[in-house]
Design a protein around this motif. Structure first.
Motif, PDB file in Angstrom:
ATOM      1  N   ARG A 122       1.271  33.380  61.103  1.00 24.94           N
ATOM      2  CA  ARG A 122       1.443  31.969  61.470  1.00 24.94           C
ATOM      3  C   ARG A 122       2.741  31.702  62.035  1.00 24.94           C
ATOM      4  NH1 ARG A 122      -0.017  26.959  57.506  1.00 24.94           N
ATOM      5  NH2 ARG A 122      -0.202  25.334  58.976  1.00 24.94           N
ATOM      6  N   ARG A 123       3.547  32.307  61.795  1.00 25.02           N
ATOM      7  CA  ARG A 123       4.811  31.961  62.673  1.00 25.02           C
ATOM      8  C   ARG A 123       4.912  32.467  64.246  1.00 25.02           C
ATOM      9  NH1 ARG A 123       7.510  33.041  57.746  1.00 25.02           N
ATOM     10  NH2 ARG A 123       8.676  31.290  57.088  1.00 25.02           N
ATOM     11  N   SER A 124       4.193  33.450  64.560  1.00 25.39           N
ATOM     12  CA  SER A 124       3.932  33.893  66.039  1.00 25.39           C
ATOM     13  C   SER A 124       2.520  33.546  66.315  1.00 25.39           C
ATOM     14  CB  SER A 124       4.112  35.527  66.299  1.00 25.39           C
ATOM     15  OG  SER A 124       2.956  35.883  65.150  1.00 25.39           O
ATOM     16  N   ASN A 125       1.542  32.824  65.450  1.00 23.65           N
ATOM     17  CA  ASN A 125       0.448  32.071  65.875  1.00 23.65           C
ATOM     18  C   ASN A 125      -0.370  33.233  66.644  1.00 23.65           C
ATOM     19  OD1 ASN A 125      -1.416  30.156  65.899  1.00 23.65           O
ATOM     20  ND2 ASN A 125      -0.923  29.676  68.304  1.00 23.65           N
ATOM     21  N   ARG A 126      -0.378  34.393  66.261  1.00 21.70           N
ATOM     22  CA  ARG A 126      -0.836  35.744  66.619  1.00 21.70           C
ATOM     23  C   ARG A 126      -1.901  36.124  65.807  1.00 21.70           C
ATOM     24  NH1 ARG A 126      -0.043  38.989  71.143  1.00 21.70           N
ATOM     25  NH2 ARG A 126       1.784  38.084  71.793  1.00 21.70           N
ATOM     26  N   VAL A 127      -3.324  36.646  66.191  1.00 22.52           N
ATOM     27  CA  VAL A 127      -4.423  37.113  65.702  1.00 22.52           C
ATOM     28  C   VAL A 127      -4.399  38.742  66.048  1.00 22.52           C
ATOM     29  CG1 VAL A 127      -6.735  37.069  65.344  1.00 22.52           C
ATOM     30  CG2 VAL A 127      -5.309  34.923  65.465  1.00 22.52           C
ATOM     31  N   ARG A 128      -4.274  39.594  65.156  1.00 21.55           N
ATOM     32  CA  ARG A 128      -4.512  40.933  65.527  1.00 21.55           C
ATOM     33  C   ARG A 128      -5.653  41.497  65.003  1.00 21.55           C
ATOM     34  NH1 ARG A 128      -1.548  44.354  68.239  1.00 21.55           N
ATOM     35  NH2 ARG A 128      -1.503  46.516  67.572  1.00 21.55           N
ATOM     36  N   THR A 159     -14.315  32.080  61.203  1.00 24.67           N
ATOM     37  CA  THR A 159     -14.263  32.536  62.856  1.00 24.67           C
ATOM     38  C   THR A 159     -12.814  32.613  62.948  1.00 24.67           C
ATOM     39  OG1 THR A 159     -14.393  29.945  63.434  1.00 24.67           O
ATOM     40  CG2 THR A 159     -16.420  31.420  63.603  1.00 24.67           C
ATOM     41  N   GLU A 160     -12.446  33.283  63.962  1.00 24.19           N
ATOM     42  CA  GLU A 160     -10.935  33.199  64.583  1.00 24.19           C
ATOM     43  C   GLU A 160     -10.197  31.723  64.318  1.00 24.19           C
ATOM     44  OE1 GLU A 160     -10.169  35.900  67.835  1.00 24.19           O
ATOM     45  OE2 GLU A 160      -8.500  34.597  68.099  1.00 24.19           O
ATOM     46  N   ARG A 161     -11.291  30.902  64.912  1.00 25.27           N
ATOM     47  CA  ARG A 161     -10.877  29.517  65.190  1.00 25.27           C
ATOM     48  C   ARG A 161     -10.373  29.009  63.712  1.00 25.27           C
ATOM     49  NH1 ARG A 161     -14.491  24.145  65.727  1.00 25.27           N
ATOM     50  NH2 ARG A 161     -12.910  22.734  66.642  1.00 25.27           N
ATOM     51  N   GLN A 188      -1.207  19.125  65.880  1.00 21.75           N
ATOM     52  CA  GLN A 188      -2.828  19.787  66.142  1.00 21.75           C
ATOM     53  C   GLN A 188      -3.935  18.707  65.897  1.00 21.75           C
ATOM     54  OE1 GLN A 188      -2.794  23.321  64.016  1.00 21.75           O
ATOM     55  NE2 GLN A 188      -2.660  24.637  65.785  1.00 21.75           N
ATOM     56  N   LYS A 247      -7.007  30.308  62.364  1.00 22.33           N
ATOM     57  CA  LYS A 247      -5.713  29.910  62.829  1.00 22.33           C
ATOM     58  C   LYS A 247      -5.422  28.426  62.465  1.00 22.33           C
ATOM     59  CE  LYS A 247      -4.651  31.111  67.144  1.00 22.33           C
ATOM     60  NZ  LYS A 247      -5.161  31.399  68.524  1.00 22.33           N
ATOM     61  N   LYS A 248      -6.294  27.741  61.502  1.00 18.86           N
ATOM     62  CA  LYS A 248      -6.012  26.430  61.027  1.00 18.86           C
ATOM     63  C   LYS A 248      -4.825  26.309  60.125  1.00 18.86           C
ATOM     64  CE  LYS A 248     -10.286  23.898  62.089  1.00 18.86           C
ATOM     65  NZ  LYS A 248     -11.119  23.248  61.680  1.00 18.86           N
ATOM     66  N   ARG A 294      16.426  28.663  60.027  1.00 22.97           N
ATOM     67  CA  ARG A 294      15.094  28.245  60.650  1.00 22.97           C
ATOM     68  C   ARG A 294      14.528  27.206  59.493  1.00 22.97           C
ATOM     69  NH1 ARG A 294       9.960  30.283  63.553  1.00 22.97           N
ATOM     70  NH2 ARG A 294       8.491  28.679  62.706  1.00 22.97           N
ATOM     71  N   ALA A 318       0.496  32.766  72.113  1.00 24.11           N
ATOM     72  CA  ALA A 318       0.431  34.287  71.881  1.00 24.11           C
ATOM     73  C   ALA A 318      -0.820  34.631  72.664  1.00 24.11           C
ATOM     74  CB  ALA A 318       0.487  34.883  70.385  1.00 24.11           C
ATOM     75  N   LYS A 331       3.606  32.717  53.814  1.00 27.83           N
ATOM     76  CA  LYS A 331       2.953  31.510  53.533  1.00 27.83           C
ATOM     77  C   LYS A 331       2.209  31.262  54.853  1.00 27.83           C
ATOM     78  CE  LYS A 331       4.137  26.535  52.820  1.00 27.83           C
ATOM     79  NZ  LYS A 331       3.143  26.323  51.501  1.00 27.83           N
ATOM     80  N   GLU A 369       9.273  36.627  66.215  1.00 25.59           N
ATOM     81  CA  GLU A 369       8.684  35.470  66.701  1.00 25.59           C
ATOM     82  C   GLU A 369       9.481  34.792  68.124  1.00 25.59           C
ATOM     83  OE1 GLU A 369      10.163  33.761  63.432  1.00 25.59           O
ATOM     84  OE2 GLU A 369      11.570  32.776  64.229  1.00 25.59           O
ATOM     85  N   TRP A 396      -9.465  40.676  60.777  1.00 25.52           N
ATOM     86  CA  TRP A 396      -8.601  40.192  61.951  1.00 25.52           C
ATOM     87  C   TRP A 396      -7.311  39.563  60.892  1.00 25.52           C
ATOM     88  CZ3 TRP A 396     -13.929  39.273  62.553  1.00 25.52           C
ATOM     89  CH2 TRP A 396     -14.185  39.469  63.683  1.00 25.52           C
ATOM     90  N   GLU A 438     -10.176  44.294  73.029  1.00 24.12           N
ATOM     91  CA  GLU A 438      -9.363  44.756  71.677  1.00 24.12           C
ATOM     92  C   GLU A 438     -10.753  45.246  70.649  1.00 24.12           C
ATOM     93  OE1 GLU A 438      -6.185  43.095  68.467  1.00 24.12           O
ATOM     94  OE2 GLU A 438      -7.496  41.529  69.286  1.00 24.12           O
ATOM     95  N   GLN A 492       4.025  27.767  69.453  1.00 26.12           N
ATOM     96  CA  GLN A 492       3.547  29.256  69.940  1.00 26.12           C
ATOM     97  C   GLN A 492       2.414  29.405  70.335  1.00 26.12           C
ATOM     98  OE1 GLN A 492       6.024  31.944  68.518  1.00 26.12           O
ATOM     99  NE2 GLN A 492       7.182  29.924  68.368  1.00 26.12           N
ATOM    100  N   TYR A 529     -18.854  27.838  61.775  1.00 26.09           N
ATOM    101  CA  TYR A 529     -17.699  28.220  62.255  1.00 26.09           C
ATOM    102  C   TYR A 529     -16.421  28.505  61.186  1.00 26.09           C
ATOM    103  CZ  TYR A 529     -19.434  26.127  66.836  1.00 26.09           C
ATOM    104  OH  TYR A 529     -20.180  25.702  67.659  1.00 26.09           O
ATOM    105  N   HIS A 580      -7.944  18.730  65.179  1.00 25.67           N
ATOM    106  CA  HIS A 580      -9.254  19.583  65.052  1.00 25.67           C
ATOM    107  C   HIS A 580     -10.447  18.608  65.140  1.00 25.67           C
ATOM    108  CE1 HIS A 580      -6.680  23.018  64.141  1.00 25.67           C
ATOM    109  NE2 HIS A 580      -6.299  22.366  63.145  1.00 25.67           N
ATOM    110  N   ASP A 611     -10.419  21.982  69.665  1.00 24.43           N
ATOM    111  CA  ASP A 611      -9.094  21.891  68.873  1.00 24.43           C
ATOM    112  C   ASP A 611      -8.053  21.647  70.024  1.00 24.43           C
ATOM    113  OD1 ASP A 611      -9.768  22.690  66.385  1.00 24.43           O
ATOM    114  OD2 ASP A 611      -9.903  24.626  67.112  1.00 24.43           O
ATOM    115  N   THR A 659     -19.921  31.093  67.532  1.00 24.29           N
ATOM    116  CA  THR A 659     -19.046  31.438  66.812  1.00 24.29           C
ATOM    117  C   THR A 659     -17.990  32.435  67.100  1.00 24.29           C
ATOM    118  OG1 THR A 659     -20.488  33.271  65.988  1.00 24.29           O
ATOM    119  CG2 THR A 659     -20.542  31.233  64.701  1.00 24.29           C
TER     120      THR A 659
END
Lengths: 387, 247
Positions: free
Chosen positions: B98-104, B241-243, A119, B246-247, A47, A135, B80, A159, B94, A236, A133, B238, A121, A126, A174
């Motif tokens: 980045r590879r999966s763009n998932r926030v947990r 924040t979660e926003r 992307q 993800k940047k 990749r 999710a 990275k 992934e 949180w 969650e 991706q 902002y 912003h 955004d 926020t």
């Protein structure tokens, strides 16, 4: 159309900023045993990612994947299913019936663009254009409210493939965000439309969502398609330090009044000795009742058009670090309808700074006709080196 | 040398009326260590039991006196772009892949876990102001640590859920800056020490350019070094924040 926008931007991006190149090599070998034979196959995967920010508010990112398979790459789908489910069909001279015993499944070498997006912003929104991706959902093993991705239960954090879409996200305060995603297809009725309102209250993140798509189900004698409305809810957070994750999806097919429910209830907790436990209960009205499971149900499930074969499952994961570089984990999946089980322990070793080695074993327990009873065991070796 | 260090650690234990009380001293420490805003690049090196080194580099942002923080990995390639957001003094965490763009979102029970396999826990990285409510500060005397006269401040846990039953801070008398913190686990076992070193005045704010967490039980250590830092930075509402994660 999206490619026409993104590719020229990729080509001119070096004029504006440095491109960051990175990626990984992944090698995997899989060994499995089913009653009729042993199976061995594997792949080498490269990749290559590029990422650049031509300006402060724009990010362009893409990655290319080359995957080359080796071993037994021409498989028979039927081999993985108990003969009791093999379908019969009228023979050519109409004198009787034959049993279908061969459905080819080929692992082909491939070179493809997995993600390629831009992307943008802005203060008020955004916007992401291109193959990206996506999710959605908060569950670990299952995501009932995710209509974009297929998850491999044996490797739920792997992934996903990029989705060609337009994604818009508008912050409202926020912790509140309104999001919309369009995955364009041939016509508007086939285009996936998705919107979500997500907010945070205390230690909880909550979201409500709606999506419309065309649900295609692969059947032995041809696919069927239905309009699919999904009304969803995600939660969650935590109660008394225990993580709580819930997804509820309500499905309405072909404007019918009948609603089908699919949901998870998940809990997770980390003990002071670093032992981590996660468990998820999953229910899916759309799954087949175990006594009425047909070959078509396997087809639909293995095609990823349904998230489970039957209706009720339990997933449990434990993880424990054995030092700074070695992690042990094990998970079990129980089909609560037919009582079959798969148990899979795994060791993950960060052998060098950028190199991970993992070994996974899997044992299948149950009656031969059960979902996890027909296959016997498997091993997976995987090495991944990042650069 | 050992004898010299031993002599320098002899308890002097004289407190005068002019010395601050425990709560006053804790307030000074928290104020000093949690400036309004900060932005920097840090390098984190983990030394494992086998002597292997693992090095991470990340951007770090801190806002509202440590109430919120955001970290984004720059190196190694394996992580990275991954990032972590903590708000409400690490009550909300949180993680972003980045590879999966998932926030947990992590549950609070994960706060006492090792941060990326290091000797720091998530709580160590972001607890900040919560020491005021979670621990009772008691001034235990004065000791000399490496030629420095220090207040010995004991922080006793007031909640069962705290990761540590007590912490002992050695705070320089000259400027009230802590130079060593000893941590005791839930069984009151002395587990690890944080050493704050190379303390410099950056834009008028005392900054430990090097922090070493040494785990006395596992015989591992993690060194965090600022490669750059500035306090002249403002964040909009902002940012944490979660926003932005993800940047």
């Amino acid at each position: 159309m999206l490619k026409k926008i993104v590719i020229p931007l990729l080509l001119i991006s070096p004029l504006f900023a440095e491109i960051d190149w990175f990626g990984y090599y992944e090698g995997e070998g899989d060994i499995g045993k089913i009653p009729t034979k042993g199976i061995f196959y594997g792949y080498n995967k490269l990749r290559l990612d590029l990422d650049t920010n031509p300006s402060e508010n724009i990010r362009i990112s893409a990655n290319v994947i080359y995957r080359e398979y080796y071993g037994q790459t021409n498989l028979n789908f039927i081999d993985f299913i108990h003969p009791g489910y093999w379908p019969i069909y009228p023979n050519t001279d109409q004198s009787g019936f034959d049993t279908l015993s061969y459905v080819p499944y080929t692992l082909s070498d491939s070179l493809f663009i997995d993600n390629m997006f831009m992307q943008f912003h802005h203060r008020f929104f955004d916007l992401t254009l291109g193959k990206q991706q996506i999710a959605t959902g908060v569950g670990y093993a299952w995501n009932p409210t995710d209509i974009f991705n297929l998850k491999d239960l044996m490797d739920p954090t792997y992934e996903n493939t990029g989705i060609s879409a337009i994604a818009l996200s508008i912050p409202i305060g926020t912790r509140t965000t309104l999001s919309g995603i369009l995955q364009p297809e041939n016509s508007w009725s086939e285009t996936i439309q998705y919107c979500q309102l997500k907010t945070g209250i205390g230690q909880f993140d909550i979201s409500a969502l709606y999506s419309r798509s065309l649900l295609t189900l692969t059947r032995l004698f041809g696919p069927t398609a239905q309009t699919h409305d999904l009304y969803g809810f995600n939660l969650e957070g935590e109660i008394f330090n225990v993580g709580v994750r819930t997804e509820i999806a309500t499905h309405r097919l072909d404007y019918s009044d009948k609603l089908n429910y699919e949901y998870i209830i998940g809990l997770d907790y980390t003990f002071k000795n670093s032992l981590y436990i996660l468990t998820e209960y999953y229910h899916n009205d759309l799954g087949a009742k175990s006594s009425r499971t047909l070959f078509d149900d396997y087809m639909v499930y293995y095609s990823g058009e349904r998230k489970s074969l039957n209706q009720n499952y339990l997933f449990t994961l434990v993880m424990y670090p054995l030092g700074n570089l070695l992690d042990f984990s094990a998970f079990g999946i129980i089909n609560l309808d037919d009582k079959s089980v798969v148990f899979a322990p795994q060791l993950m070793y960060r052998i060098f700074e950028n190199v991970e080695l993992s070994i996974l074993g899997s044992w299948f327990i149950g009656e031969k006709s059960d979902e996890y009873g027909y296959q016997q065991y498997g091993f997976r070796f995987r090495i991944r080196a990042y650069f | 040398m050992k004898r010299f260090i031993g002599l320098s650690l002899i308890l002097i234990n004289f407190l005068s009326a002019a010395d601050p009380s425990g709560p006053e001293l804790l307030d000074k420490i928290i104020d000093l260590m949690n400036p309004q805003n900060a932005k920097g690049i840090m390098e984190q090196t983990i030394v494992t039991t086998t002597g292997d080194h693992r090095t991470f580099k990340y951007e770090t942002y801190m806002g509202n006196h440590g109430e919120s923080s955001l970290m984004r990995y720059l190196e190694p390639s394996r992580v990275k772009g991954n990032a972590m957001l903590m708000t409400d003094y690490s009550d909300n965490i949180w993680m972003y892949n980045r590879r999966s763009n998932r926030v947990r979102k992590l549950a609070s029970s994960a706060k006492n876990q090792k941060f990326e396999g290091s000797d720091f826990t998530y709580e160590d990285m972001g607890s900040g102001d919560s020491w005021r409510t979670d621990y009772k500060p008691i001034l235990k005397g004065i000791e000399k640590i490496d030629h420095e006269k220090c207040y010995k401040l004991e922080l006793q846990s007031t909640f069962d859920n705290n990761s540590y039953t007590k912490m002992i801070c050695f705070v320089r008398m000259s400027d009230f800056f802590p130079i060593q913190i000893d941590y005791y686990d839930e069984n009151n076992v002395f587990t690890k020490s944080l050493y704050l070193e190379n303390i410099q005045s950056i834009e008028g704010i005392l900054t430990p350019m090097k922090m070493t967490m040494r785990n006395h039980l596992d015989k591992t250590e993690t060194v965090m070094t600022y490669l750059s830092i500035t306090y002249n930075v403002e964040f909009d509402k902002y940012f944490f924040t979660e926003r932005n994660l993800k940047k």
